[in-house]
Design a protein around this motif. Sequence first.
Motif, short mmCIF file in Angstrom:
data_model
loop_
_atom_site.label_atom_id
_atom_site.label_comp_id
_atom_site.label_asym_id
_atom_site.label_seq_id
_atom_site.Cartn_x
_atom_site.Cartn_y
_atom_site.Cartn_z
N ALA A 117 0.84 -1.20 0.00
CA ALA A 117 0.00 0.00 0.00
C ALA A 117 0.88 1.26 0.00
O ALA A 117 1.92 1.29 0.67
N GLU A 122 -5.09 3.24 2.69
CA GLU A 122 -5.64 2.36 1.66
C GLU A 122 -6.17 1.06 2.26
O GLU A 122 -6.92 0.34 1.61
N ASN A 158 -7.88 -1.07 -0.72
CA ASN A 158 -8.61 -0.31 -1.76
C ASN A 158 -9.90 -1.02 -2.16
O ASN A 158 -10.26 -1.10 -3.35
#
Length: 488
Positions: A186, A191, A211
């Motif tokens: 990440a 995220e 995400n």
Amino acid sequence: MSFKIAIIGAGSVGFTKKLFTDILCVPEFRDIEFALTDLSEHNLGMIKAILDKVVEANGLPTRVTATTDRRKALEGARYVISCVRVGGLEAYADDIRIPLKYGIDQCVGDTICAGGILYGQRNIPVILDFCKDIREVAATDAKFLNYANPMAMNTWAAIEYGKVDTVGLCHGVQHGAEQIAEVLGAKSRHELDYVCSGINHQTWFIDLRLNGRKIGKDELVAAFEAHPVYSQQEKLRIDVLKRFGVYSTESNGHLSEYLPWYRKRPDEITRWIDMSDWIHGETGGYLRYSTETRNWFETEYPQFLEAASKPIDPAKRSNEHASHILEALETNRVYRGHFNVRNDGVITNLPQDAIIESPGFVDRFGINMAAGITLPEACAATCMSSINVQRMSVHAAVSGDIDLLKLAVLHDPLVGAVSTPEEVWQMVDEMVVAQAQWLPQYAHAVPAAKERLSKSAVKTREWAGAARRNVRSIEELRAEKAALKQAG
């Protein structure tokens, strides 16, 4: 806004400064009062000088007072933060040293296991004294934020017996999430979205999304095993991940002493730990680190004081929960975090009275937990072993029942994997006698414990542990720091 925050154990200088600057990152909190209290006038003087320098350098109207009179510090306080270590490093050394005589090798010894249970016995009477003062002299409906270990036991006692609005706070979840974000590649910890739930120091990442994409066990195992550092430092955590299917929040060293499988024999200990830093499993590692940190701070204090003259940078606000909770309660800016509270149905397969650590949201209505979480069965079983020990330990600490204390230690997972009942009974007698000055509730039991020790035939051994490092001198610490700086 203008209100008062009392910090008990403010002589924990580095941590107090972090909490202080975090809270002052909230613009609305410029005009509040911090009341510092500690048993050590020396430490209070040092931390007050540092915080005064911060206030002066930033041109703030913030007020800082310091006193060894705890009730005076608590008068009218809306929030009370505790970061105490009852008995200091002297008692803590016995939490590590005495169990080693009975074959129990701990890395930290501040949560459960023999050291953590005795730590709780020292803390809980003092926590209940804090609660009495909060009820009597703090602001109506004052909130008690406990940072002190053993987290679950202290928070349990404050809620069940202290009758004070209490939340326990720890940073293990945040640190674990940072590791996971790193191994998954990440670009930012933001995220990673996750649900982490369980009990303090045995909290489990039961849902991970990067995400928005769900991360499964196999992908996470592969990511950790491919990492050049964590694959060596977190061998035990990775093994638990493989077997349980979920990652634990706690460091390799911490987790190793909550389970009955990895520290039961010296050869097993050295197989699973890493000696690059204390937190990865070193025998008595946190005791060594704490001793070195104290010595370093005392020696380098002028530099710490000079550093306090720098402007507060809100971008460097830490992820410790306290400032974010206060901001949410006072400004209604919602904060999501992981909090230690009484279960009351939040986690469906843990007891109602247990102190759990689980996600919640904070706003002006208070701390609101996300209910209806069910842990994987293996995680719940592991937590249950500790919860049963914590419950007995809390009740023993309040009642002064040494027999119940011995039963609590006997049922500890690692102690039970290593020691016989006869060894446990003698070990507890020895620890209670050694720490009698901090255990007023057991004063009546000390003479009989001494008598039993004088007649005992249980054999012990003088043993430094499977993986012990010596406390480094200030000169050694300086040399290491300079070498690291030169290496870039």
